[in-house]
Design a protein around this motif. Structure first.
Motif, PDB file in Angstrom:
ATOM      1  N   THR A   1       0.828  -0.887   0.010  1.00 49.87           N
ATOM      2  CA  THR A   1      -0.056   0.108   0.063  1.00 49.87           C
ATOM      3  C   THR A   1       1.042   1.360   0.212  1.00 49.87           C
ATOM      4  O   THR A   1       0.682   2.129  -0.669  1.00 49.87           O
ATOM      5  CB  THR A   1      -1.018   0.066   1.099  1.00 49.87           C
ATOM      6  OG1 THR A   1      -1.644  -1.215   1.271  1.00 49.87           O
ATOM      7  CG2 THR A   1      -1.802   1.190   1.188  1.00 49.87           C
ATOM      8  N   HIS A   2       1.885   1.023   0.915  1.00 50.01           N
ATOM      9  CA  HIS A   2       2.919   2.477   0.989  1.00 50.01           C
ATOM     10  C   HIS A   2       3.405   2.580  -0.574  1.00 50.01           C
ATOM     11  O   HIS A   2       3.286   3.762  -0.887  1.00 50.01           O
ATOM     12  CB  HIS A   2       3.897   2.250   1.930  1.00 50.01           C
ATOM     13  CG  HIS A   2       4.819   3.270   2.274  1.00 50.01           C
ATOM     14  ND1 HIS A   2       6.155   3.138   2.350  1.00 50.01           N
ATOM     15  CD2 HIS A   2       4.623   4.910   1.997  1.00 50.01           C
ATOM     16  CE1 HIS A   2       6.699   4.323   2.358  1.00 50.01           C
ATOM     17  NE2 HIS A   2       5.696   5.143   2.187  1.00 50.01           N
ATOM     18  N   ARG A   3       4.080   1.809  -1.012  1.00 48.20           N
ATOM     19  CA  ARG A   3       4.685   1.508  -2.529  1.00 48.20           C
ATOM     20  C   ARG A   3       3.448   2.488  -3.439  1.00 48.20           C
ATOM     21  O   ARG A   3       3.757   3.215  -4.392  1.00 48.20           O
ATOM     22  CB  ARG A   3       5.173   0.397  -3.027  1.00 48.20           C
ATOM     23  CG  ARG A   3       5.717   0.381  -4.367  1.00 48.20           C
ATOM     24  CD  ARG A   3       7.163   1.430  -4.344  1.00 48.20           C
ATOM     25  NE  ARG A   3       7.973   1.153  -3.518  1.00 48.20           N
ATOM     26  CZ  ARG A   3       8.943   0.241  -3.858  1.00 48.20           C
ATOM     27  NH1 ARG A   3       8.842  -0.670  -4.919  1.00 48.20           N
ATOM     28  NH2 ARG A   3       9.883  -0.044  -2.998  1.00 48.20           N
TER      29      ARG A   3
ATOM     30  N   LEU B   1       1.078   4.079  -2.889  1.00 47.59           N
ATOM     31  CA  LEU B   1       0.662   5.555  -2.670  1.00 47.59           C
ATOM     32  C   LEU B   1       1.894   6.239  -3.102  1.00 47.59           C
ATOM     33  O   LEU B   1       1.580   7.483  -3.857  1.00 47.59           O
ATOM     34  CB  LEU B   1       0.552   5.796  -1.105  1.00 47.59           C
ATOM     35  CG  LEU B   1      -0.663   5.402  -0.601  1.00 47.59           C
ATOM     36  CD1 LEU B   1      -0.811   5.237   1.074  1.00 47.59           C
ATOM     37  CD2 LEU B   1      -2.017   6.054  -1.162  1.00 47.59           C
ATOM     38  N   ALA B   2       3.039   6.112  -2.967  1.00 46.77           N
ATOM     39  CA  ALA B   2       4.234   6.645  -3.415  1.00 46.77           C
ATOM     40  C   ALA B   2       4.282   6.807  -4.845  1.00 46.77           C
ATOM     41  O   ALA B   2       4.538   7.805  -5.424  1.00 46.77           O
ATOM     42  CB  ALA B   2       5.507   6.204  -2.920  1.00 46.77           C
TER      43      ALA B   2
ATOM     44  N   ASP C   1      11.132   5.206  -0.546  1.00 45.36           N
ATOM     45  CA  ASP C   1      10.174   5.836  -0.433  1.00 45.36           C
ATOM     46  C   ASP C   1      10.622   7.451  -0.481  1.00 45.36           C
ATOM     47  O   ASP C   1       9.814   8.077  -1.262  1.00 45.36           O
ATOM     48  CB  ASP C   1       9.086   5.751   0.762  1.00 45.36           C
ATOM     49  CG  ASP C   1       9.751   5.849   2.097  1.00 45.36           C
ATOM     50  OD1 ASP C   1      10.824   5.315   1.915  1.00 45.36           O
ATOM     51  OD2 ASP C   1       9.046   6.331   2.712  1.00 45.36           O
TER      52      ASP C   1
ATOM     53  N   TYR D   1       9.329  10.221  -3.278  1.00 41.22           N
ATOM     54  CA  TYR D   1       8.837  11.413  -2.865  1.00 41.22           C
ATOM     55  C   TYR D   1       9.409  12.648  -3.780  1.00 41.22           C
ATOM     56  O   TYR D   1       8.927  13.545  -4.326  1.00 41.22           O
ATOM     57  CB  TYR D   1       8.874  11.837  -1.448  1.00 41.22           C
ATOM     58  CG  TYR D   1       8.279  10.501  -0.490  1.00 41.22           C
ATOM     59  CD1 TYR D   1       7.108  10.053  -0.978  1.00 41.22           C
ATOM     60  CD2 TYR D   1       8.585  10.631   0.820  1.00 41.22           C
ATOM     61  CE1 TYR D   1       6.562   9.113  -0.134  1.00 41.22           C
ATOM     62  CE2 TYR D   1       8.016   9.811   1.594  1.00 41.22           C
ATOM     63  CZ  TYR D   1       7.017   8.892   1.147  1.00 41.22           C
ATOM     64  OH  TYR D   1       6.382   7.890   2.132  1.00 41.22           O
TER      65      TYR D   1
ATOM     66  N   ALA E   1      -2.614  11.658  -2.033  1.00 42.34           N
ATOM     67  CA  ALA E   1      -1.533  10.585  -2.119  1.00 42.34           C
ATOM     68  C   ALA E   1      -0.428  10.926  -0.809  1.00 42.34           C
ATOM     69  O   ALA E   1       0.009  10.023  -0.139  1.00 42.34           O
ATOM     70  CB  ALA E   1      -0.995  10.348  -3.431  1.00 42.34           C
TER      71      ALA E   1
ATOM     72  N   ALA F   1       0.899   8.599   2.103  1.00 40.59           N
ATOM     73  CA  ALA F   1       1.940   8.176   2.114  1.00 40.59           C
ATOM     74  C   ALA F   1       3.130   8.662   3.070  1.00 40.59           C
ATOM     75  O   ALA F   1       3.953   7.846   3.616  1.00 40.59           O
ATOM     76  CB  ALA F   1       2.520   8.301   0.561  1.00 40.59           C
TER      77      ALA F   1
ATOM     78  N   GLY G   1       4.833   5.906   5.687  1.00 40.08           N
ATOM     79  CA  GLY G   1       6.229   5.989   5.477  1.00 40.08           C
ATOM     80  C   GLY G   1       7.240   6.228   6.700  1.00 40.08           C
ATOM     81  O   GLY G   1       8.108   5.451   7.208  1.00 40.08           O
TER      82      GLY G   1
ATOM     83  N   SER H   1      -4.775  11.644   8.087  1.00 38.67           N
ATOM     84  CA  SER H   1      -4.224  11.675   6.561  1.00 38.67           C
ATOM     85  C   SER H   1      -5.444  12.752   5.923  1.00 38.67           C
ATOM     86  O   SER H   1      -4.857  13.709   5.380  1.00 38.67           O
ATOM     87  CB  SER H   1      -3.881  10.734   5.844  1.00 38.67           C
ATOM     88  OG  SER H   1      -3.071   9.739   6.289  1.00 38.67           O
TER      89      SER H   1
END
Length: 672
Positions: free
Chosen positions: A7-9, A11-12, A108, A112, A141, A145, A149, A173
């Motif tokens: 999920t984190h990837r 979003l990035a 990440d 960014y 996003a 993220a 992160g 968020s």
């Protein structure tokens, strides 16, 4: 599969996709690099290589990056090209490489940074609506993220389990995205403008259907004039929409010399325009103000209704007019200006009565090429029955309008493209044939006349409240000189010059809506100037002023002072930010148990029981019990309730909440 890492990837990578769309929406892209980068980023949303495959791919990214660097150097130093596009290609390659690494790669922050660089590069151009949508998507996003992160890195640092996407994180968020967008909007609206308007890189020139260069030629458009719905002018009317909206002639350039095929502009023409006072004092009606947002054309002409007696332009361009009264400008930006024109032409009786007075250069405005005798005889037959120039002009105009027909289909041979063939054989053509014929016939009759190019009418956009003038409205007409009145407009072209194809291309609903949105974006964001800012704040600020206090007018130095609304907006932004920070610290989001625990920790620190270092809840209870034994049981009970509610998913009931408050009060009293 690690769902949190995936999920984190994603979003990035979404931030990277938003940056790509933002740049493409303002500056465009090289198709190959945009397609490859877009495909790589989309692939990264659903697939990630194993660590072994990722290592092998890195051997590919390195040589490609070196090639792009060499390409950028050659582009800049050998070809003297723009450095932005090669640098953007390099950014896209690095972004694709980082996005396609294995999920265990801790990269990440690099994604960014590359995404933000791409978004920042887009602002160097003139970003459109796509930029606005991409910017909002980027903020949303990023708001998800970045905290995720940060939590992942913290968990990895202390060896804890990775955090999940729970409701608290999503709520924080959402608040972060809301605060970011709100503060950005408030700062944009209220922060003093340091420049007027938007001067972006790479603004593309619109290609004209009708020529506005130094010469135009009959039959110069091939066998047919093709439709082109590209918008060249957007016109607002600050004082109200005029009744004759669709018959307004947006005058551009004039041409004085005709060689039988081409119209040209002579060099070194003596002053051939009328004084502004003539138009102000002797023409009928008042002033028509037009706020014109022009597209950058291949000719830097300021279009407006004739006669233009005043112009106030944006600082990016410098208006000027030449000896024949045509308005031009210096600068490469899209022209933005307010023009003032006289509403109505002089009364016919006044023009009929003109005798004597100043006349412009006869070698220019009575000039004719060698013509067939039958054209001269035709001019004489049309005008011999009238004793004044005005009636002769009207007679020629009426004859062309009623005897001939309009067509966008053009002659296919040079002979058929001649004026003689148009007048005596074909009797059909487009506006340049009609205007050329009228000027030639008038000059043959001894009347000063010239050919003029511009646009006729336009399409009204109800959504944006403006008139959109497209390339399809390109038009030619005639100006005739009358002593003491100047140049007066006549149009011999029959009606219905816009065919059904052009109508259909413009009128589909989506085009009108999107163009209205684009116009508002350009007006209120890209071209948002200091004058717009002061005017808007004054309008809102006047709502808070008493009637006896007159509202300052735009341009008044006092108007630039911060208004009550400005302070209100800034105060609101500060309040929102404080609420957000409080929420991040767990004030409301952590519930009453979390708030009580944080207050007990603060009391213990003020009393010197513990320092500013991190401390566990049980250790805190131990320290309080050691320093103030009478507070130990209360502190232990408060921490027990806190741990049960915070980590045991056991919401406190009413009695437990009351017990929590009483325990906190006893600890406070004991620690002083």
């Amino acid at each position: 599969m690690n769902r949190v890492a995936l999920t984190h990837r994603r979003l990035a990578v979404s931030m990277g996709l938003s940056g790509l769309v933002a740049f493409a929406g303002g500056a465009g892209m090289e198709p190959l690099s945009a397609t490859l980068a877009g495909s790589a980023l989309l692939l990264a949303l659903f697939w990630h290589p194993t660590p072994g495959l990722s290592s092998r791919l890195e051997k590919l990214w390195g040589p490609l990056a070196v090639l792009l660097v060499l390409r950028a150097l050659a582009w800049v130093f050998l070809l003297d090209g723009d450095v932005v596009m090669p640098v953007v290609d390099l950014l896209l390659l690095l972004l694709s490489a980082e996005s396609l690494r294995s999920l265990d790669a801790n990269n990440d922050v690099r994604i960014y940074a590359l995404s933000f660089a791409l978004l920042l590069a887009a602002t160097a151009y003139r970003p459109g609506l796509l930029f606005a949508l991409a910017f909002v998507a980027f903020v949303i996003a990023a708001s998800l993220a970045l905290p995720l992160g940060l939590l992942r890195r913290g968990a990895a640092r202390f060896g804890a389990a990775e955090p999940g996407l729970d409701r608290a994180l999503l709520g924080s968020s959402a608040r972060l995205a809301t605060v970011t967008l709100t503060v950005a909007a408030i700062v944009f609206l209220a922060f003093p403008r340091v420049s007027r308007g938007w001067s972006g890189r790479g603004e593309t020139m619109a290609t004209s259907v009708a020529g506005f260069a130094d010469q135009i030629s009959l039959g110069g458009h091939g066998s047919r004039i093709h439709s082109n719905p590209e918008i060249v002018l957007r016109v607002e009317f600050p004082d109200g929409v005029p009744d004759n909206l669709y018959s307004l002639h947006w005058r551009g350039r004039s041409y004085d010399r005709f060689d039988g095929v081409r119209w040209t502009r002579s060099e070194g023409v003596r002053p051939s325009t009328a004084p502004v006072e003539w138009y102000r004092e002797r023409w009928g009606g008042g002033l028509l103000r037009q706020r014109i947002y022009g597209a950058p054309l291949d000719a830097r002409v300021l279009f407006a209704v004739h006669p233009m007696v005043g112009v106030d332009a944006d600082s990016r361009i410098q208006p000027m007019f030449d000896n024949v009264g045509d308005f031009f400008y210096w600068g490469r930006a899209a022209p933005l200006y307010t023009a003032e024109s006289i509403v109505r032409p002089p009364p016919p009786d006044s023009l009929r009565a003109t005798r004597g007075g100043y006349m412009p250069d006869r070698t220019r405005y009575l000039q004719l090429p060698r013509l067939p005798d039958r054209i001269t005889e035709l001019a004489d037959s049309l005008t011999r029955d009238y004793d004044n120039d005005y009636d002769k002009v009207v007679a020629v105009e009426r004859w062309l309008r009623t005897t001939f027909s309009y067509t966008r289909e053009l002659p296919r041979t040079a002979g058929e493209a001649s004026l003689d063939h148009f007048l005596f054989e074909r009797k059909a053509g487009h506006c340049e044939y009609f205007s050329s014929a009228m000027v030639v016939l008038l000059r043959a009759a001894g009347i000063y006349a010239r050919n003029v190019n511009g646009f006729l009418g336009g399409r009204w956009n109800d959504f944006g409240r403006y008139l959109a003038v497209t390339q399809n409205e390109a038009h030619s007409w005639v100006e005739v000189w009358f002593p003491n009145y100047g140049w007066v407009t006549f149009d011999p072209t029959p009606g219905g010059s816009i065919d059904g194809t052009a109508e259909a291309e413009w009128l589909w609903p989506g085009r009108i809506f999107l163009d209205g949105l684009q116009h508002r974006w350009s007006k209120w964001v890209l071209d948002y100037s200091a004058a717009d800012q002061v005017g808007m704040l004054d309008r809102f600020g006047s709502l808070f002023e008493r009637d006896e206090d007159p509202a300052p007018t735009p341009g008044d130095p006092d108007a630039a002072l911060p208004s009550g609304l400005t302070l209100l907006l800034l105060g609101g932004a500060t309040l929102v930010a404080l609420l957000f920070v409080r929420g991040l610290r767990g004030g409301r989001a952590a519930g009453p148990e979390g708030a009580a625990y944080l207050r007990m920790l603060a009391v213990a620190r003020r009393a010197g029981v513990v320092g500013d270092d991190e401390i566990t809840p049980l250790h805190l209870v131990e320290r309080i019990g050691s320093e103030a034994p009478e507070a130990g049981p209360s502190a232990a009970r408060l921490v027990d309730l806190y741990l049960r509610a915070r980590f045991g998913r056991h919401p406190l009931d009413r009695d437990e909440t009351r017990e929590l408050r009483e325990a906190l009060a006893r600890v406070r009293r004991s620690l002083g």
